[in-house]
Scaffold this motif. Structure first.
Motif, PDB file in Angstrom:
ATOM      1  N   SER A 279       0.836  -1.207   0.000  1.00  0.00           N
ATOM      2  CA  SER A 279       0.000   0.000   0.000  1.00  0.00           C
ATOM      3  C   SER A 279       0.867   1.251   0.000  1.00  0.00           C
ATOM      4  N   ASP A 280       1.994   1.178   0.738  1.00  0.00           N
ATOM      5  CA  ASP A 280       2.918   2.318   0.751  1.00  0.00           C
ATOM      6  C   ASP A 280       3.498   2.556  -0.634  1.00  0.00           C
ATOM      7  N   LEU A 281       3.773   1.489  -1.355  1.00  0.00           N
ATOM      8  CA  LEU A 281       4.331   1.621  -2.698  1.00  0.00           C
ATOM      9  C   LEU A 281       3.302   2.193  -3.659  1.00  0.00           C
ATOM     10  N   ASP A 282       2.035   1.818  -3.479  1.00  0.00           N
ATOM     11  CA  ASP A 282       0.965   2.317  -4.345  1.00  0.00           C
ATOM     12  C   ASP A 282       0.727   3.809  -4.134  1.00  0.00           C
ATOM     13  N   SER A 283       0.807   4.223  -2.866  1.00  0.00           N
ATOM     14  CA  SER A 283       0.434   5.606  -2.532  1.00  0.00           C
ATOM     15  C   SER A 283       1.573   6.602  -2.637  1.00  0.00           C
ATOM     16  N   GLN A 284       2.821   6.124  -2.524  1.00  0.00           N
ATOM     17  CA  GLN A 284       3.960   7.047  -2.537  1.00  0.00           C
ATOM     18  C   GLN A 284       5.034   6.557  -3.507  1.00  0.00           C
ATOM     19  N   ALA A 285       5.035   7.104  -4.698  1.00  0.00           N
ATOM     20  CA  ALA A 285       6.036   6.715  -5.699  1.00  0.00           C
ATOM     21  C   ALA A 285       7.434   7.076  -5.195  1.00  0.00           C
ATOM     22  N   GLY A 286       8.345   6.157  -5.315  1.00  0.00           N
ATOM     23  CA  GLY A 286       9.712   6.412  -4.881  1.00  0.00           C
ATOM     24  C   GLY A 286       9.956   6.190  -3.398  1.00  0.00           C
ATOM     25  N   LYS A 287       8.911   5.837  -2.637  1.00  0.00           N
ATOM     26  CA  LYS A 287       9.048   5.648  -1.188  1.00  0.00           C
ATOM     27  C   LYS A 287      10.074   4.555  -0.868  1.00  0.00           C
ATOM     28  N   LEU A 288      10.026   3.448  -1.589  1.00  0.00           N
ATOM     29  CA  LEU A 288      10.903   2.320  -1.302  1.00  0.00           C
ATOM     30  C   LEU A 288      12.368   2.695  -1.492  1.00  0.00           C
ATOM     31  N   GLU A 289      12.699   3.315  -2.624  1.00  0.00           N
ATOM     32  CA  GLU A 289      14.088   3.671  -2.868  1.00  0.00           C
ATOM     33  C   GLU A 289      14.555   4.770  -1.917  1.00  0.00           C
ATOM     34  N   ASP A 290      13.645   5.641  -1.505  1.00  0.00           N
ATOM     35  CA  ASP A 290      14.005   6.672  -0.524  1.00  0.00           C
ATOM     36  C   ASP A 290      14.442   6.026   0.786  1.00  0.00           C
ATOM     37  N   GLU A 291      13.705   4.990   1.207  1.00  0.00           N
ATOM     38  CA  GLU A 291      14.039   4.311   2.466  1.00  0.00           C
ATOM     39  C   GLU A 291      15.347   3.537   2.342  1.00  0.00           C
ATOM     40  N   LEU A 292      15.586   2.942   1.159  1.00  0.00           N
ATOM     41  CA  LEU A 292      16.834   2.197   0.947  1.00  0.00           C
ATOM     42  C   LEU A 292      18.037   3.127   0.797  1.00  0.00           C
ATOM     43  N   SER A 293      17.775   4.397   0.500  1.00  0.00           N
ATOM     44  CA  SER A 293      18.863   5.374   0.359  1.00  0.00           C
ATOM     45  C   SER A 293      19.163   6.081   1.675  1.00  0.00           C
ATOM     46  N   ALA A 294      18.177   6.102   2.584  1.00  0.00           N
ATOM     47  CA  ALA A 294      18.329   6.841   3.840  1.00  0.00           C
ATOM     48  C   ALA A 294      19.404   6.217   4.721  1.00  0.00           C
ATOM     49  N   LEU A 295      20.059   7.077   5.493  1.00  0.00           N
ATOM     50  CA  LEU A 295      21.076   6.622   6.432  1.00  0.00           C
ATOM     51  C   LEU A 295      20.453   6.402   7.803  1.00  0.00           C
ATOM     52  N   SER A 296      21.048   5.526   8.584  1.00  0.00           N
ATOM     53  CA  SER A 296      20.576   5.282   9.940  1.00  0.00           C
ATOM     54  C   SER A 296      20.780   6.533  10.787  1.00  0.00           C
ATOM     55  N   MET A 297      19.785   6.896  11.545  1.00  0.00           N
ATOM     56  CA  MET A 297      19.891   8.075  12.407  1.00  0.00           C
ATOM     57  C   MET A 297      20.916   7.877  13.509  1.00  0.00           C
ATOM     58  N   MET A 298      21.126   6.621  13.906  1.00  0.00           N
ATOM     59  CA  MET A 298      22.051   6.325  14.997  1.00  0.00           C
ATOM     60  C   MET A 298      23.395   5.821  14.480  1.00  0.00           C
TER      61      MET A 298
END
Length: 350
Positions: free
Chosen positions: A60-79
């Motif tokens: 559902s997240d992929l359907d509603s937010q284009a690019g959401k998956l790659e954004d999460e895979l590109s993000a760095l760990s906050m810690m």
């Protein structure tokens, strides 16, 4: 990399290869998929549910937010350190399947955050699944297909889950319990957890089949089994009552005839083993006689002979054939068979 053999899967879940950046776990039994995904996540991450280091996504997240998956895979760990991106798919929609495949390709090629681990749980991915095809060929990915649990898997699940509550089953009780468990992992786990509560968490009890009688309850097949035992034991009234109770529970004449045939088969096997020198009680156990019926079964085995059982077998076969005739009164046929067997048993002194 495809991991389809159980030893390979278990070895990987215990010690995941360092060069693997993405894992696809899929199968019809979502309970098995979830268990293996949880095991892998717990192995790789100290806190796999930490919201600062973990992203939990659905299709559902992929359907509603284009690019959401790659954004999460590109993000760095906050810690700092590794980051877990966990995606759950049903395996029924082509769009999310293709998006996941594209993201997996870019990730294993090093185009996204190399410290991210991509864990995908999916339903029954067919051979036409783009995600499955890509993951099976990708150098930095592993694919784990999950199949329906076998008896050994369910027994292991029961032992390990009960052990956490410091309760257990002896060998016979475990066999009995596993034989009644559903094959779907999630439902089976719930039943094991319910049994742990029934036995008393922390009690240290080692349950026997007798301890499970009230927990497991009675099934229609049990009524038919009881009716067959009563018939071969010469108890006409209880045999008829058992057949009618089973009929009310949805088990008709053909099933009743089969139940009497099964009981006859156990008697024949027991007497044959005994004739060849095996102790009667040991022969009964080898024939699959349930512990609760053993005393009555041995009483019958001492009265019936192989020749007499051979004659009864002809009657059972005739009744079975009659039940399969279109329009036949199969319930009456099964009750008449029980009467015939009980009558012979009485003449044998039972």
């Amino acid at each position: 990399m495809i991991l389809s053999k159980r030893p390979d899967v278990e070895r990987f879940l215990r010690d995941p290869a360092a060069d693997i950046r993405a894992v696809v776990i899929y199968g019809r039994d979502r309970g098995v998929v979830r268990d293996r995904a949880d095991q892998l996540a717990n192995k790789l991450f100290e806190r796999p549910d930490d919201p600062f280091d973990t992203a939990q996504l659905t299709e559902s997240d992929l359907d509603s937010q284009a690019g959401k998956l790659e954004d999460e895979l590109s993000a760095l760990s906050m810690m700092g350190g590794r980051r877990l991106v966990r995606l759950r798919l049903t395996g029924e929609k082509g769009g999310p399947d293709k998006q996941a495949a594209e993201a997996l390709t870019r990730h294993v090629e090093g185009q996204l955050n190399p410290d991210a681990f991509f864990l995908i749980e999916a339903g029954a991915l067919g051979r036409d699944s783009t995600l499955r095809k890509v993951a099976e060929k990708a150098a930095g990915a592993a694919v784990i297909p999950c199949y329906e649990d076998e008896a050994g898997d369910l027994a292991r699940l029961a032992r390990e889950t009960l052990a956490k509550d410091k309760v257990s089953l002896n060998g016979e009780a475990l066999d009995l319990f596993v034989s009644r468990l559903p094959k779907e992992r999630g439902v089976a786990r719930a039943e094991v957890e319910r049994l742990a509560l029934y036995l008393g968490p922390g009690s240290g009890v080692v349950a026997t089949p007798a301890d499970l009688t009230d927990f497991l309850g009675v099934e229609p097949e049990a009524s038919l089994g009881d009716a067959a035992i009563d018939a071969f034991g010469g108890r006409i009234g209880p045999a008829q009552a058992g057949l009618r109770r089973a009929a009310a529970e949805g088990e008709g004449g053909p099933a009743a005839v089969r139940a009497m045939g099964y009981h006859l088969g156990r008697l024949r096997r027991t007497l044959t083993l005994h004739k060849n020198g095996v102790d009667l009680a040991a022969a009964a156990k080898a024939s699959g006689v349930f512990w609760k019926s053993e005393r009555e079964f041995l009483r019958q085995a001492r009265a019936w002979t192989l020749d007499q059982l051979l004659m009864v077998q002809a009657e059972v076969l005739a009744a079975d054939k009659a039940c399969k005739t279109s329009g036949s009164p199969d319930q009456l046929i099964s009750e008449r068979l029980a009467l015939q067997i009980a009558g012979k048993a009485r003449r044998l002194g039972l």
